[in-house]
Write an enzyme that holds these catalytic residues in place. Structure first.
Site, short mmCIF file in Angstrom:
data_model
loop_
_atom_site.label_atom_id
_atom_site.label_comp_id
_atom_site.label_asym_id
_atom_site.label_seq_id
_atom_site.Cartn_x
_atom_site.Cartn_y
_atom_site.Cartn_z
NE ARG A 157 0.65 1.45 3.58
CZ ARG A 157 1.40 1.94 3.29
NH1 ARG A 157 2.38 1.63 3.54
NH2 ARG A 157 0.88 3.44 3.77
N GLY A 158 0.19 2.59 -0.36
CA GLY A 158 1.26 3.90 -0.35
C GLY A 158 1.63 3.36 -2.00
CB ALA A 159 0.13 7.40 -3.88
CG ASP B 135 -2.77 7.46 -1.46
OD1 ASP B 135 -2.35 6.01 -1.84
OD2 ASP B 135 -2.70 7.15 -0.57
CG ASN C 253 -3.03 11.51 2.30
OD1 ASN C 253 -2.45 10.44 1.94
ND2 ASN C 253 -2.06 11.52 3.86
CE LYS C 254 -6.43 4.81 5.84
NZ LYS C 254 -7.44 3.48 5.22
#
Length: 385
Positions: free
Chosen positions: A53-55, A258, A268-269
């Protein structure tokens, strides 16, 4: 990055198995488990289920996924001997890869970049070699970009440190949300990269780490990363951010993203928007760190145009941790019959963003400033007017 003295990345290519391997981030911080990705279905599962996970990391995983299409079909003579059939398979499977998760633009960017290189090649072996070469190049390029983000962003922390030299408490207090560290990228991280550089230069820093519900990427991953590097940090509840800002306990907010529009809107989250509002109300700089691969140059209105992923409600209903017997387990929190909604991201409007930290430098959250760092994207702008 170093973990207990050993070099470690969240993704790498294993020459012995000819496949990509990843850390299963669902098991961290309590267990380091390595997973092999031998098929496209494995790659898609890893992205969907958030083993990765994470762009930037999702983009790198998708890039390796294009190579995996060819590796998986290497013994299929019909595919190997028919260029049109091979190209159709590649394009079809790439579409599946890109649909694994909707919000992070890096996934489509990484897949398309490798796919376009592959489609230019004629022979099967040439296609497979081109896919692997470009995927590995993307991994190293993103690592270098994050290193440069760290160098540029550290100047923001150094500036705060200089202003506090005459104070009794000289510690620079930084707040971050979710995990935008090396686990979410390849090396260094985006939001954390400036922290690592500043710390390594001897600057006294402390990081407030939002737990980041529902999957606790802050409490599980960011805290683990910072602890392994020796950086002072404190895990806080998501809703504590406003309180500590009001009481002068935060000097700077740095988060990742992201997908970011060319006009400066930031996805973003979930919960990032609330941090930006609190920072604005308390006159605290709010910076977003990202490589150029995370800009979506084709859109301008984040609220209207960025797709927001809605994930399994059980991520809200259940919480994972280490039980008293040392076993990773999940427990139900709300009443069993209560419904839940799980919006994975929110959009922070550009007006709440102080600036962006990129591999090319720092700029304001304005289209003109962003394009001044990436002038080659003016042509993209003209196509979408």
């Amino acid at each position: 990055m170093k973990v207990d003295g050993n070099d470690m990345r969240p993704i790498w290519f294993d020459n012995k198995t000819s496949t990509a391997k990843v850390i299963d981030q669902r098991k961290l911080p309590h267990k380091i488990e390595i997973v092999d990705l031998p098929t496209v279905d494995h790659v898609i599962m890893a992205i969907k289920e958030m083993l990765v996970r994470g762009a930037p990391l999702i983009g790198a995983t998708g890039a390796f996924g294009v190579y995996t299409i060819l590796f998986e079909n290497r013994d299929n003579t019909n595919i190997k001997n028919n260029t049109d059939q091979c190209n159709n398979l590649i394009q079809s499977e790439c579409k599946r890869l890109k649909n694994a998760r909707p919000t992070a633009i890096n996934l489509a960017w990484g897949v398309d970049r490798v796919m376009n290189h592959v489609l230019k090649e004629q022979g099967y072996d040439a296609k497979m070699n081109a896919a692997l070469e470009e995927a590995c190049f993307i991994v190293e390029e993103e690592a270098e970009n994050c290193k440069n983000i760290g160098e540029h962003g550290a100047s923001l922390i150094e500036e705060v440190s200089r202003k506090k030299q005459n104070l009794t408490d000289k510690t620079v207090n930084i707040l971050t949300h979710c995990n935008a560290g090396w686990l979410a990228t390849v090396e260094y991280g985006t939001a954390t990269a400036p922290m690592y550089v500043a710390f390594d230069k001897g600057i006294d820093i402390h990081v407030w780490v939002d737990e980041t519900r529902p999957l606790n990427q802050g409490a599980r991953l960011t805290a683990w990363e910072l602890g392994k590097h020796g950086i002072k940090h404190t895990v806080i509840t998501d809703n504590a951010g406003g309180h500590i800002m009001q009481h002068g306990m935060v000097d700077l907010v740095i988060v990742g993203t992201d997908r970011t529009t060319r006009t400066g809107d930031v996805a973003n989250k979930i919960g990032t928007y609330l941090k930006a509002l609190a920072a604005k109300d308390n006159n605290i700089p709010f910076y977003v760190a990202l490589p150029s691969s995370t800009f979506d140059w084709s859109i301008k209105d984040g609220l209207a145009e960025i797709p927001i992923e809605e994930r399994d409600p059980d991520e809200i209903r259940y919480i994972q941790g280490l039980d008293i017997n040392g076993k990773i387990t999940s427990v139900l929190v709300p009443p069993e019959q209560s419904p839940a909604a799980n919006h994975a991201f929110d959009v922070t409007p550009a007006r709440l963003v102080t600036g962006f930290v990129t591999e090319r430098g720092i700029c304001k959250a304005l289209e003109s400033d962003i394009l001044s760092l990436f002038p080659e994207q003016f042509s993209t702008q003209s196509r979408h007017l």
